[in-house]
Design a protein around this motif. Sequence first.
Motif, mmCIF file in Angstrom:
data_model
loop_
_atom_site.group_PDB
_atom_site.id
_atom_site.type_symbol
_atom_site.label_atom_id
_atom_site.label_comp_id
_atom_site.label_asym_id
_atom_site.label_seq_id
_atom_site.Cartn_x
_atom_site.Cartn_y
_atom_site.Cartn_z
ATOM 1 N N GLY A 1 -6.612 7.285 0.006
ATOM 2 C CA GLY A 1 -5.625 8.131 1.319
ATOM 3 C C GLY A 1 -5.055 9.608 -0.001
ATOM 4 O O GLY A 1 -5.012 10.307 0.795
ATOM 5 N N VAL A 2 -4.551 9.573 -1.060
ATOM 6 C CA VAL A 2 -4.165 10.474 -2.404
ATOM 7 C C VAL A 2 -5.022 11.117 -2.133
ATOM 8 O O VAL A 2 -5.427 12.059 -2.375
ATOM 9 C CB VAL A 2 -3.519 9.807 -2.897
ATOM 10 N N ARG B 1 -6.245 13.972 0.011
ATOM 11 C CA ARG B 1 -5.171 14.953 0.887
ATOM 12 C C ARG B 1 -5.439 16.315 -0.090
ATOM 13 O O ARG B 1 -5.237 17.638 1.659
ATOM 14 C CB ARG B 1 -3.400 14.305 0.089
ATOM 15 N N THR C 1 0.772 3.868 -3.109
ATOM 16 C CA THR C 1 0.334 5.290 -2.414
ATOM 17 C C THR C 1 0.973 6.996 -2.793
ATOM 18 O O THR C 1 0.556 7.577 -4.070
ATOM 19 C CB THR C 1 0.515 5.783 -1.361
ATOM 20 N N ASN D 1 4.500 4.436 7.940
ATOM 21 C CA ASN D 1 4.343 3.707 6.583
ATOM 22 C C ASN D 1 4.995 1.927 7.516
ATOM 23 O O ASN D 1 4.410 0.748 7.013
ATOM 24 C CB ASN D 1 4.668 3.743 5.883
ATOM 25 N N ALA E 1 -5.262 2.862 -1.258
ATOM 26 C CA ALA E 1 -4.334 4.166 -1.468
ATOM 27 C C ALA E 1 -4.198 4.909 -2.244
ATOM 28 O O ALA E 1 -4.487 6.156 -2.239
ATOM 29 C CB ALA E 1 -3.211 3.118 -1.877
ATOM 30 N N THR F 1 0.761 -1.735 -0.097
ATOM 31 C CA THR F 1 -0.790 0.403 -0.478
ATOM 32 C C THR F 1 0.834 1.447 -0.003
ATOM 33 O O THR F 1 0.745 2.288 -0.941
ATOM 34 C CB THR F 1 -1.222 -0.614 1.268
#
Length: 313
Positions: free
Chosen positions: A176-177, A180, A115, A255, A173, A111
């Motif tokens: 999560g991006v 942002r 990412t 991470n 992933a 992951t």
Amino acid sequence: MSLSTRFGGPKWTAALFLLLAAFWGTSFVAIEVGLHTVPPLYFAGLRYALAGVVVLGYAAVTTSRWRPSGREEWLSISVMAVLVIAVYHGLLYVGELHVSGPVAAVVISLTPVLTAGFATLILPEDGIDAVGALGLGLGVAGVAVVAGFDPTNLASGTTIGVLLVLLGAVSFALGGVLTRPLSTDLPMESTTGWAMGLGGFLLLAGAVARGEPVGNVAWTETALLSFAYLTVVSAILGFLIYFTLMERVGPTQLNLVGYLEPVVAALAGWALLGQGVDAATISGFATIFAGFALVKRRALYDVAMRTTAAVTS
């Protein structure tokens, strides 16, 4: 009082880091155990619907604001609910019908590398260079090793299971991006509670659409223990610890939890289920970690320097 305030200091940070690796590493085996009698999407949906209610209640008591307001806050919650909770866990649980918990944990360790790849495509300021691209390639190659990739037998159960778990990692992933750039002042506990609850509802809807026998599930004692552990320990406590550590150590250092999880999962699988880990899984995990080290080499170097300075001062 929030978890971050209650457990401050470097010793607590290290302890929370190890606890998170233990909680999330053992969750892969707990999922595998529960799936012996409970359908996957129904299992995941109940887990996160209940966890969402509890975390949202915690947020209402310990944070300054628990109700979202504005388009970007709702959009952030929606992205997390769909990609990070519903799609990721749905694919992970269905994938674990075909592969063991330790194998799933190794695939999910890709992951952070994924990412970085998505960040390059979506957030140009976070782009990776040629060495990072090599690391991304190594990570994908590591998954192929774990899957025992064979072009002549792509329909094997192991290959299908690894592919489903890999797609779950892709979803996590990407989610999560995508969150942002969204500007939000909503406390992370509140965001997480809403995302868990909505994601759990989507998973339950998916269970109905998939035709899972939700009305006559065999809730054995083992299944109930698995569900309780996954909900209370891995989901509720795990995510609260995760976001506490995110504030303290940042994403690169955090991470590294993902590379302790397969080790914990392997130990738990051996102790509880008598499972072994074959050479292909170990080799694939080493390849994935090498890819992560290349992608995050500068950040890892900075972390190592700060850690060394703190120890020697």
